[in-house]
Structure formats: C-alpha cells, structure tokens
Design a protein around this motif. Structure first.
Motif: not given
Length: 1023
Positions: A331-337, A355-370
């Motif tokens: 399914s599509p990777a979710v990016v939210k802020s 206060f801020s929060n950023f969360d990004q899944e990678g479109v390829i498995r095993g990737q992510g940044f928050d």
C-alpha cells in the motif's frame, strides 16, 4: 474599624467594577487599502495591553476595548494608524501605503536592508509558499523556489540528502554546498556518519523544523556573501525563524497527511525471457543450444526442474516471485506531519513555542524517517535601550535505511539483477538464499538493519543595546550540540552476514559547536546622505568525538558489537577547528537613489597552513535608481534600478582540520604497536578563493510586473588538488592549491500581479543559465594538465565542465553488409555488436578513442509558479525544470543487453538484435570478450536528463470568520507533489545521483531509488 472600612469600600469597589465593565465593549469594523480593497491579516492591538486580533479574509475584525483606549492598526507596507475608542461601536479604517515601510525588508549578513537600498544579488523565498511540500528538509523545500539555486534530491529515500548549488560548482575536493545561517549563527549541514549506502547520504538539515521558519534569503553574489569570508564561496542561505508578536495569545495547529508511491518502478525480463537471452549468448559462443537452461553453465537444469517439455515452452513461461514488486510496500507509504504553535505577548515581552512531529515511511520496505522537535523563542524589552532575545530548539530524528545503489546487497539492485525464477521464501517460511547469485532481495530490505538516531540542540542568547539613536551594540552567543548514533547489523542468516557469523558496527559521533558574535551597527542621515556601518568580530569552535566499533560472529538474538566474539576494528577520532574573524561593512546613500557599499572580512582559521594564517575577503557594490530622477517619466516603466558588485569569498572546507600539517599516526606492525608519518605537511596550503562580479537590473512595469536580470562571472582560483610527488618521498601526493574553475551565467525572473481584488492572480517565472569550465589543473613534468578520473565515466579536464563524462562514442550497431575492420573481427565483433567511432583511425577500438560524451550540469534551471485566489478559495501550482543536461545510466551496464549473463535484464531490452530483428539499437546477446567489448563506457549509456516536473499543486479553502467565530481561522487543502514528470530519461528519475553530494561524479544513476509522487491533504487552524 476594619468591618466599617469594608462596608464603605465594598460598594465603591463594586461601583468601579461595574463602571469599568460598562465602559468595555466590542468594537468591530473593516480595514481596507488605499484603493478600498479589503486587507486581510491587519494587526489590531489595544495599546499598552496584550489584547489584539487580526482582520479576516474580507478585512473584518472585532475586539474588546474600553472608551479612551487606543487601537493600533499595523500592516506591512502600510502606514500605522491609531484610533481612540469613543462612543461608537464601529471603527473602519482605510490604510495608506507607507513609502518607506512598503520597501520589502531583506535579511543580509548580520543585518537587514530594504529591497530598495539593496546593492547585491539576494533571492528571497516566501516560507509560506513552500511550507506544505512533503519533505523533511529545508533544502528540499527550496527546490524550484529561488533563482540561481539548483536543488536536486539525490534519491527518494526518506531523510536522504539534497544537493544544493548556488551559481554552479567551484570546488573539486571541498564542499560545494552553501553555508546555512539560522538567526545570524552558522549551523552544521551535510551528512554525518559512515553513510555506506550509495547516494543515500543522510542530511543533518533534516533535523531542522521548517514550520519554525519565517523567511529564507539566499546570498548569491560575492559582495553579499563576503561578510562570511572563508565560508561564503558557495553562497549563503540565511534562515530567519518565527517570533512572537505583541497582542493576544494565538494558537496555530497544522496537520497534513500524504500518501506516497514511487514515480516509476523497474520492469525486468520474465524468467523465461532471461533464460532465452542467456541461451542465445552461449549458443553464439559455443554452438550448442540451451546451455544455460539445461544446467551446463550454472549447474541447475531449469528445464527439467520446472517440468517444461521444450526450450520454447520454457522461454514463454514466467515462474518464481517478482522481486521488484516484493521489495515495495503493498500500500502507499504514509507521510504525515503535525505541529502546534502558541505565541503572543506584550510590547515588553513576546514568546513563540512550537512542537512538531514528522513521520515518513519509505516506499521500499525497511525504510523510514521520523522527527520530533520543540522550539521556544522569547524576546524581552528590558528597557527602552536594551532588548534581549533567546531561542532553543531540540530535535530528535530516527532514520532506518537499507543498502542500495552500487551494492550487491542492495534491495533494489538485487531485485533487478538477481537470477529470476526463484521463490523468496522456503516452504517453512524462512528466507530462500541458496539459488541466488548475490543475495535475496527481500531479505536485504527487511532483515539487514541500519538504524540511526540524531539528537540536535541549538540554543542562543542575544542582546542589543541602543547606545544612541544611531548606534546599536549587539552580542549573541550560541551552542549547537549534535549526537549521532548508528547501528549497522547483518545477522548470520543473511548472505551479507553469513561469511562472518553476523556483523555488527556501531558509530557514536558527538559534535559541539559554539559561536560568539559581537557587532556595532551605525545608521544616521545627514541631509540627503545616509550612512550605515557595521563593525564586528566572531569566534567559533567545533569539536568532534567519533567512535566506531565493529565485531563479527555474534550469537543468535544479539545485535550490538559487544556480543561479537571476533573484534574487527575500534577507532576513536577527536577533531577540532576554530575560526576567529573581524568584519566590517560601510554603506553610503544619496537622496535614497544612489547606494554604495563596501565589505571586508579577515578570517584566522586553524585549518589554514602556517604560511597563510589569515585570509582577507573584500567586496564592493553600488546601485542607482534611475527612475527616481526628475527627468525619468515613463508610465510603462515605473521603476528601474541598476546594480553592480564585485567581491572575493573563500572555501576552507577542502583543507580538512589538519590538512596542512605533518601528521603521525598509529601503524601497528604485527602484534607490536608503532607510529609512522601518515601525511606530509603543506604549510602554504590556503583556502580556495572565488572572485565574482555581478551586473544586474531591477525593473517594474505598470506597477504590476517586476523583472530582475543578473549576469555573473564567478572564478575560483587555488582549487585544492593532490600534487604528485617523487617516489623517494615515501608519499604519492601532497595537497596543494593548483586548480582554477569558472562559472558564469545569466539569471532572469518575472513576478507579476496580473489581477488584484476579489480575484487575485500572481505569477512567477524564473530561469537561470549556467556555463561551467575547468581552467587549470595540476601539470605533469612535461607541463601538460593532468586529468582526474572519477566515478564510472567521469573525467575532470581543462576546457570541460566539472564532472564531464568521458568514454567511447557509439554509432549504432554493426549490420550485415558493413565493412568491419579486421582488428575488430579478430576480437569476435560481428553484426549486432556495438559500432564505436575510431577516433584515431588505427582500425581498432581502445582507450585512445575515448572523447567527452556528456555534461551532467544543466544549462538551464528554473520554475514557473502561478497562484490564484477568489473569495475563500486558493490554488497554486509550480512547474520546476532542468534543461540541457546528461545522465550516465550505469544501471544499463548491468541490466542492459550488454551486461553479464549473470544479471537479469530490463524489460526495455527485449528488442535486442537477432538475425531476424536487425532494425534495433539494442546489441545482441553475447558472452565473454565480445560482451565486455559491447559493454564499455560509451555514449550508449548517456541519456538526456532534461525534465519538467509539476513540483506541487495545492487547492485550498479558508472559512470566513463569520462562520467560525471571532478570531478564528480554518483553511483546508488538498494537493500533490511530483505529480507529473516530463522527461526522455529511461531510468527511474532524472534527478538522482548515486554518488550523493560528491563534486566530481555528478549525474550518475546506478540503481538509485527514484523520487516519489505524493497526494496530500491538510488543515491549518488558528485561534
């Protein structure tokens, strides 16, 4: 006595309170501009209190105030108006343009100037315009936003670095990235840690929260950047953060959710197509059909194993898992802020907290940044003369990465190249590893681990004391702390960790930077003359403590190096540098139409050689507003300003902390410890010096169309290179200042206010043209320039742009009837093989036939942005483009028809040459020496990487205050990033670079993850 006093005072107190409440009432009204059009966002404050509000989209407002109190109406570009509250309950105001305030304020080095008085080339980015782009980095938001600023995303990996160039590249070994300055203090940028992930360098700028940013200015010419001396050669990005405003406390909440999918995904041969291709290659070499399919080459008889009755049946079949699809998320990777801000205060004290929060899944498995961050800024007016400001930002980010690019354990790389036709899992659910040539692609994505965590703290305290109406003393101290921790782990169950019984590497990098800056500012008018002055000094120090440990042979269930039975390495490096600087700037204006400015900075840096301990960087500029002359009368051309500037800036990044010194290091001999000289000293080593002049003109047509043009010439001398030494020295090279590079170009921008009123339409078009050339390099004993080879097919040579591609020039394929030279026939070349141009005419193809075949630097960059608004609706769209640039598609050297038979092929290679299919430009299947001949670095692998991208589209609606209530605002929007890309490039994306931010090897794609398409929606709520 007390009771009697209470009986007397209580009625009086009640009477006073009643009278006070009777006098306080709601004042409402409307605020318009000089043309009678509503002005949204006008600040209305009850003077002497913290009570305030703003006008809504239609210019309406309401506020509680008492009779006799004063309402102050203020708006950028308009004269501030005071109105005393009387008996009336409605006060409407028509504001007038303030000729002085109307001048846009531009942040420059250690100060501010009006746009009118600006004599240098500075690009301003409206943070609100680019704030909603789904990217974690400030540099990513700047893409397509500032003229002359080339921003490229090196890969589509979450949190990956961007490459930023201001007016081209001017260094080979040093950094070409600009200096980033936040609220007057230089900050760390670039990547940190080992970064053994191809072009997926991390980026410490991803630890800055863009929602805290008020504005961004880019200092492009040397005169504006010279105030930063030895670090200003690549331009300077000035970032100003938000501050609280006097008035009532306001709260703002922003939330955005997006869904990302890759723009492109590789398609490859089916298993049957792969074996057919290989069988043709081996039959051509050995005269026997079906060698690969029937196990003669790799030992596995696929024909029998899969139960096919004939080779033709095998070739038409597809079996095994689709590796490429498997590594991507279903399914599509979710990016939210999300961020929440509270700000306000009085004229004496103001605050801003976020206060801020950023969360990004990678479109390829095993990737992510928050990332999570907290910011607190405060401003205090201690006395009429003393102002105090303080700011602290704390950010923590986590980054999960997988191997990629040039890596046999890369998930995307192996998903394309691995032997097709195999299942990814065994029947018991474990990963299948035995049949793969290199490694299981899905296991590479989700089992091998790389987890990093970065904690960043930036804190500063500043004072400004007004010595006199024209003289202000300023002082600011700042501290930046960055803690980076990364664990890279491959268990023994993966192909990467199997040979070592598991491999674990941990890095801890602790970095501190402190800065103290003191300034004295002068500003005074003498009749028709205005004089400004700046005098300052700054001290900055940086130290790094970097520890890396690696062990192998770990027991199952353990990941940290301490569990390893076999130690491999343990290193600890401590590095430090300091810089002490004096700087000054003097400005002179005459009748507010002629402006002259001069700047000089002296840097004493610990990285300079002993023979060049101090560097001096002067600059000068002038501007003349012709349209302010009495004889200048033109209804069409309402404003015209000419600008000219010259200056020198430096780049010390290529020297390194100890690059000029003799160094001794640990050199163990067998089990015995020892030391040895590891680097020769270069006491005369100096910074790279960039001299730039700029000629510009600013025009305004019909008071609606602003046009800016600049021509610049930017030459860098004393470029740092490695100078060859005699073998008797014991060293091959020593660092020296010997190179010379020039960048010159044109910048053109139009900003037009096409419609103003209930319906607004503004448009922006920016285009920059760049020519880059290497003028000199190190010479050999014969006096000839020595070229530098880098990357896969890059050569740095005099007369060529930096990083030009060098290789053979292909001219299609040899066909039946062509006269093939005897030397090539002897090498096995025949129809269907690549036809290279014999540049030296000797009848053979060798290294002497190589020529320059491409340029990775775009000639043209720019954007085209349109913004529309009507009532509460708004629509904006931005097209970004790069034209006339090339990319070296090294992926085709492996996944193309000329790659080894061990690698699967791209689906685009199906139309390869056969005896019955000669009308093609794709070579025939080959094995051995002829395959290597066809696969040489050549123009076959060069592609046009020009593109036009629909960078962002946003459609929003702002609800009226009448619907929501007094003082409340709500905007909802939908949009998309990277929605459409028009390009002829056959790879995943024309913007990527497998070598990250390296200077020499630009524009190379080697299975680099492409960019993502984002669909997003969000809301902005204020009250």
């Amino acid at each position: 006595m007390r009771s009697k006093l209470t009986l007397v005072l209580t009625p009086l107190l009640v009477l006073c309170i009643t009278f006070s409440f009777a006098q306080e009432k709601t004042i409402s009204g409307n605020v318009t501009d000089q043309n009678g059009l509503p002005l949204p966002g006008v600040s209305i404050v009850v003077v002497g209190t913290s009570n305030g509000t703003q006008t809504d989209f239609d210019g309406n407002y309401s506020i509680r105030a008492s009779v006799g109190e004063v309402l102050r109406y203020s708006y950028l570009g308009q004269t501030t108006i005071n109105r005393t509250v009387g008996a009336a309950n409605s006060i409407s105001v028509q504001m007038q343009e303030d000729a002085q305030a109307l001048e846009e304020v531009v942040v420059v080095g250690f100060g501010e100037q009006t746009r009118k008085s600006l004599t240098t080339s500075v690009a301003k980015v409206d943070a609100d315009v680019v704030r909603n782009i789904a990217t974690p980095t400030i540099s990513g938001a700047l893409q397509g936003a500032a003229n002359g600023l080339q921003v490229n995303q090196n890969s589509g990996v979450p949190g990956a670095a961007f490459s930023v160039r201001v007016r081209g590249a001017s260094s080979i070994n040093g950094s070409n990235e600009p200096l980033y300055v936040v609220d007057g203090v230089p900050i760390l940028s670039g990547s940190i840690g080992g970064n053994a992930f191809g072009g997926q360098d991390n980026d410490v700028l991803a630890n800055l929260n863009f929602s805290d940013v008020e504005s961004v200015q880019v200092l492009k010419d040397a005169s504006s950047a010279a105030i930063y001396g030895a670090r200003g050669a690549n331009g300077v990005v000035l970032i100003t953060t938000k501050r609280g405003k006097a008035g009532k406390v306001s709260v703002e909440i922003n939330s955005q959710v997006g869904f990302q999918k890759e723009i492109n995904r590789y398609e490859v041969f089916t298993a049957g197509e792969y074996y057919e291709f290989g069988d043709i290659a081996f039959e051509d070499a050995f005269g026997v059909p079906g060698l690969l399919s029937q196990g003669a080459i790799l030992g596995t008889n696929i024909l029998a194993q899969e139960g096919f009755s004939s080779l033709e049946e095998l070739y038409a079949a597809d079996f095994g898992d689709n590796y490429v699809d498997a590594i991507y998320r279903d399914s599509p990777a979710v990016v939210k802020s999300f961020d929440a801000t509270i700000s306000g205060g009085s004229e004496k004290a103001r605050f801003y907290a976020n206060f801020s929060n950023f969360d990004q899944e990678g479109v390829i498995r095993g990737q992510g940044f928050d990332r999570r961050s907290m910011t607190f800024n405060a401003n205090f007016k201690a006395t009429d003369k003393l102002d105090i400001e303080a700011a602290t930002t704390i950010t923590q980010s986590n980054n999960s990465r997988i191997n990629g690019d040039n890596n046999i354990f890369g998930a995307l790389t192996t998903a394309v190249l691995e032997l097709p036709g195999n299942p990814l899992f065994n029947e018991d659910g474990t990963f299948n590893t035995s049949p793969f040539i290199f490694s299981n692609p899905l296991q590479n994505a989700i089992v091998d681990k790389s987890e990093s965590r970065t904690l960043r703290v930036i804190s500063n305290l500043g004072l400004r004391y007004k010595l006199s109406p024209s003289l202000t003393l300023g002082s600011k101290a700042s501290l930046e702390r960055l803690d980076f921790k990364e664990l890279v782990f491959s268990p023994a169950t993966t192909r990467r960790g199997a040979a070592s019984g598991g491999d674990s590497t941990k890095e801890i990098n602790l970095l501190n930077r402190w800065n103290v800056t003191n300034t004295l500012n002068y500003n005074k008018t003498f009749g028709d003359f205005g004089v400004t002055g700046l005098l300052g000094f700054t001290f900055e120090g940086t130290n790094v403590d970097d520890i890396v440990t690696q062990t192998q042979n770990l027991p199952a269930g353990f990941e940290l190096p301490g569990a390893g039975a076999v130690p491999i390495t343990a290193t600890n490096e401590i590095r430090e540098n300091k810089i002490f600087s004096y700087f000054s700037r003097v400005g002179l204006s005459w009748k507010d139409k002629l402006f002259i400015e001069g700047t000089v900075r002296a840097d004493a840096s610990s990285v300079f050689g002993a023979g060049n301990a101090i560097g001096y960087f002067p600059a000068g500029s002038l501007a003349y507003i012709i349209s302010d002359e009495s004889w200048f009368k033109n209804k069409a051309l309402t404003s015209m300003k000419l600008r000219a500037s010259w200056g020198e800036t430096g780049n010390q990044s290529g020297i390194g902390n100890f690059g000029s010194r003799f160094l001794a290091g640990v050199t163990n001999y067998s089990p015995r410890p020892g030391t040895a000289i590891t680097q020769l000293g270069a006491p005369d080593l100096s910074w790279e010096t960039t001299t730039q002049y700029d000629l510009g003109v600013d025009l305004t047509l019909f008071d609606r169309i602003d046009i800016t043009y600049d021509y610049y010439n930017k030459e860098t001398t004393d470029v740092l290179l490695s100078r060859p030494l005699r073998n008797s020295s014991g060293f091959l090279t020593v660092a020296a200042n010997v190179g010379d590079i020039v960048n010159k170009g044109h910048e053109f921008a139009i900003n037009a206010r096409i419609f103003q009123g209930n319906f607004n339409w503004t448009t922006q078009f920016q285009a920059a043209y760049l020519e880059n050339e290497v003028l000199s390099l190190q010479r050999d004993a014969a006096g000839e320039f020595i070229p530098i080879d880098a990357g896969f097919a890059t050569r740095i040579a005099v007369g060529q742009p930096l990083g030009a591609f060098f290789g053979l020039e292909a001219d299609g394929l040899w066909q039946e009837g062509d006269v093939i030279p005897d030397a090539l026939i002897a090498r096995g070349v025949s129809p269907g093989d690549v036809r290279y141009i014999d540049q030296d005419g000797n009848g053979n193809i060798d290294a002497n036939d190589r020529v320059f075949i491409g340029n990775p630097l775009p000639k043209w960059t720019g954007n085209f942005r349109n913004t529309f608004s009507f009532k509460g609706f708004d629509l904006s769209a931005n097209l970004q483009f790069e034209e006339d640039k090339d990319i070296f598609n090294n992926s085709n050297a492996f996944g193309g028809a000329t790659g080894s038979f061990l690698f699967n092929k791209f689906a685009s290679q199906r139309n390869y040459w056969r005896v019955d299919n000669t009308d093609t430009n794709i070579p025939r299947p080959r094995f051995g020496g002829v395959q290597a001949y066809n696969n040489q670095d050549s123009s076959r692998l060069i592609e046009d990487a020009s593109y036009v991208r629909l960078k962002e589209v946003v459609f929003g609606y702002t609800f009226s205050e009448d619907l929501l209530g007094n003082g409340m605002s709500l905007r909802i929007y939908v949009g998309g990033d990277n929605l459409v890309t028009w390009t002829d490039y056959s790879g995943l994306d024309p913007e990527v670079n497998t070598f990250g931010n390296t200077n020499a090897s630009r524009g190379t794609d080697f299975f680099t993850q492409g960019l993502n398409r984002t669909y997003k929606f969000g809301a902005n709520f204020k009250f």
